[in-house]
Scaffold this motif. Structure first.
Motif: not given
Length: 99
Positions: A15, A19, A23
């Motif tokens: 996870a 992320a 980003l």
């Protein structure tokens, strides 16, 4: 550590990696798109130019707050309208003052 804890750690690692990649992709694609916005802010903004920015920021924030509140869009409409206009006025004046 049990096998269940290791599975949770692997899930957390995946996870976090996802992320960070998301980003990075957002920065990669949205940073060049922000150049015209930054160029338009270099000259400075008056009240007339700050009003659309203040309206957009206010509308986006209030939509996020209404969705987060659940029934806030309908149940608390009278309070949201009053705070919308005061927030819009404050943001417009602050944007014109800063830029």
């Amino acid at each position: 550590m049990g096998t269940e804890d290791r599975g949770d750690l692997k899930l957390l690692a995946v996870a976090l990696l996802a992320a960070v990649l998301l980003l990075g992709l957002l920065v990669l694609f949205l940073l060049p798109a922000a150049a015209p916005v930054a160029a338009s802010l270099n000259e400075g903004l008056g009240l007339r130019d700050a009003a659309p920015w203040g309206f957009g920021v206010t509308l986006a924030l209030f939509l996020v707050l209404a969705v987060a509140a659940g029934d806030g869009l309908i149940g608390e409409l009278q309070f949201m309208l009053g705070s919308f206009f005061s927030f819009f006025l404050i943001l417009t004046l602050l944007i014109a003052w800063v830029y």
